[in-house]
Enzyme design. Structure first.
Site, PDB file in Angstrom:
ATOM      1  N   CYS A 123       7.991 -44.735   9.365  1.00 47.61           N
ATOM      2  CA  CYS A 123       6.735 -45.195   9.960  1.00 47.61           C
ATOM      3  C   CYS A 123       5.618 -44.155   9.871  1.00 47.61           C
ATOM      4  O   CYS A 123       4.452 -44.478  10.126  1.00 47.61           O
ATOM      5  CB  CYS A 123       6.967 -45.594  11.405  1.00 47.61           C
ATOM      6  SG  CYS A 123       8.359 -46.726  11.613  1.00 47.61           S
ATOM      7  N   HIS A 258       0.723 -46.084  14.782  1.00 42.47           N
ATOM      8  CA  HIS A 258       1.796 -46.908  14.227  1.00 42.47           C
ATOM      9  C   HIS A 258       2.062 -48.070  15.172  1.00 42.47           C
ATOM     10  O   HIS A 258       2.136 -47.900  16.387  1.00 42.47           O
ATOM     11  CB  HIS A 258       3.053 -46.065  14.035  1.00 42.47           C
ATOM     12  CG  HIS A 258       4.287 -46.873  13.811  1.00 42.47           C
ATOM     13  ND1 HIS A 258       4.365 -47.876  12.873  1.00 42.47           N
ATOM     14  CD2 HIS A 258       5.504 -46.839  14.432  1.00 42.47           C
ATOM     15  CE1 HIS A 258       5.556 -48.421  12.918  1.00 42.47           C
ATOM     16  NE2 HIS A 258       6.271 -47.810  13.843  1.00 42.47           N
ATOM     17  N   ASN A 289       6.186 -54.910  13.618  1.00 39.96           N
ATOM     18  CA  ASN A 289       6.313 -53.520  13.179  1.00 39.96           C
ATOM     19  C   ASN A 289       6.665 -53.519  11.697  1.00 39.96           C
ATOM     20  O   ASN A 289       7.743 -53.964  11.310  1.00 39.96           O
ATOM     21  CB  ASN A 289       7.408 -52.839  14.008  1.00 39.96           C
ATOM     22  CG  ASN A 289       7.666 -51.397  13.598  1.00 39.96           C
ATOM     23  OD1 ASN A 289       7.258 -50.952  12.532  1.00 39.96           O
ATOM     24  ND2 ASN A 289       8.366 -50.670  14.450  1.00 39.96           N
TER      25      ASN A 289
END
Length: 333
Positions: A123, A258, A289
């Site tokens: 990420c 993120h 996500n």
């Protein structure tokens, strides 16, 4: 007399010229996922802020998503594709361990024979890739760089896993980086904590799967551990990124963390004491996500919805598997 080597040098400054995006075409609501994990739409919304997440069809992979996002970024940048001489792709979901996604994408978008390589920083991958593009251009190792975060995480999801399966989506976000007359990318604050590598990552290896001793490897996480680390440790990284860039939270036009969890995003904003004027990326609500793709996807959406942000400062921070992290302040195109 010994010969003297020539070392290349580049421009003093760089900036991001444009963003591009590609999202999975299938919107998957919470109700479609709750059965195998014995959960509910209400629980997922309260714990994560996710209403739907996007996932790609079976015939689309991370390379296809990266290609589409890269083409849009190039078309918006004003830089001819054949002048892009560096392609960096951040991903953990290359359908093959080799060749790299970047080399295939470079050919597809018309950037051959660009230098091309992949970055595996989960990420934090996009922040890592932007840092490298900035450094390579200022060192004279490239003139224009295409930076992409791309993931098809639906390929590595166990639908019965309560820790992470309902979080993940598919997509790609891209940016073109090039020389600038003034600073457009601040210093990157980055690092890792491999001692906590088991907190989030793949649960098995490909060789274990090959040998029949494990099922197909999928992502797992220790939710409370990751949440505490993100909230308390990553806020320190965000503050440091502001400090080394020479700016304050009040100077920001946007904050793009993120897209891991809406509660983490909200806590970030609270601890950084962001003024109400700062627009916060909350793409997780309808995208999910998307790991390395989440920052450029969220930034792309912010610029689409708030064109007035162009020219303003944005703090970007990525963090994820292997407990790697990276943050920098950038000028929005």
């Amino acid at each position: 007399m010994n010969p003297t080597l020539t070392q290349s040098t580049g421009p003093a400054h760089t900036r991001i010229y444009s963003y591009g995006a590609a999202r999975g075409e299938i919107a998957v609501g919470n109700d479609e996922l709750v059965g195998p994990i014995d959960s509910s739409d209400e629980w997922i919304r309260q714990r994560t802020g996710i209403i739907t997440r996007v996932r790609a069809t079976a015939d689309v992979d991370a390379i296809d998503l990266a290609t589409d996002a890269g083409r849009e970024a190039i078309s918006r940048s004003g830089v001819p594709a054949d002048q892009i001489d560096v392609v960096i792709v951040a991903t953990i979901s290359n359908p093959k361990q080799t060749p790299s996604v970047s080399a295939i994408v470079a050919e597809r978008v018309g950037a051959n024979p660009a230098a091309a390589y992949d970055v595996n920083a989960a990420c934090a991958g996009f922040a890592y890739a932007v840092a490298q593009a900035d450094a390579l251009i200022r060192a004279g190792a490239g003139h224009y760089a295409l930076v992409i975060g791309t993931e098809k995480l639906s390929d590595v999801v166990d639908p019965t896993d309560r820790s992470i399966s309902f979080l993940l989506g598919d997509g790609a976000g891209a940016a073109v980086v090039g020389p600038s007359d003034s600073p457009g990318i601040g210093p990157t604050v980055w690092g890792s904590d491999g001692s906590k590598a088991d907190a989030v990552g793949m649960n098995h290896t490909l060789t274990e799967f090959r040998d029949g001793v494990s099922p197909w490897p999928t992502l797992r996480q220790e939710g409370p551990t990751v949440f505490r680390w993100a909230v308390w440790e990553m806020v320190k990284v965000a503050r440091e990124a502001l400090e080394v860039a020479g700016v304050q939270a009040a100077d920001l036009a946007a904050f793009v963390p993120h897209q891991a969890n809406m509660r983490i995003i909200d806590e970030f904003a609270k601890q950084l004491k962001l003024p109400e004027s700062v627009v916060i990326g909350r793409d997780i609500e309808t995208t999910g996500n998307t790991s390395a793709a989440s920052i450029p996807l969220a930034t792309h959406r912010l610029l689409e919805e708030h064109p007035e942000l162009s020219g303003g400062l944005a703090l970007q921070i990525g963090f994820g598997a292997g407990l790697v992290f990276g943050a920098q302040v950038v000028v929005l195109p």
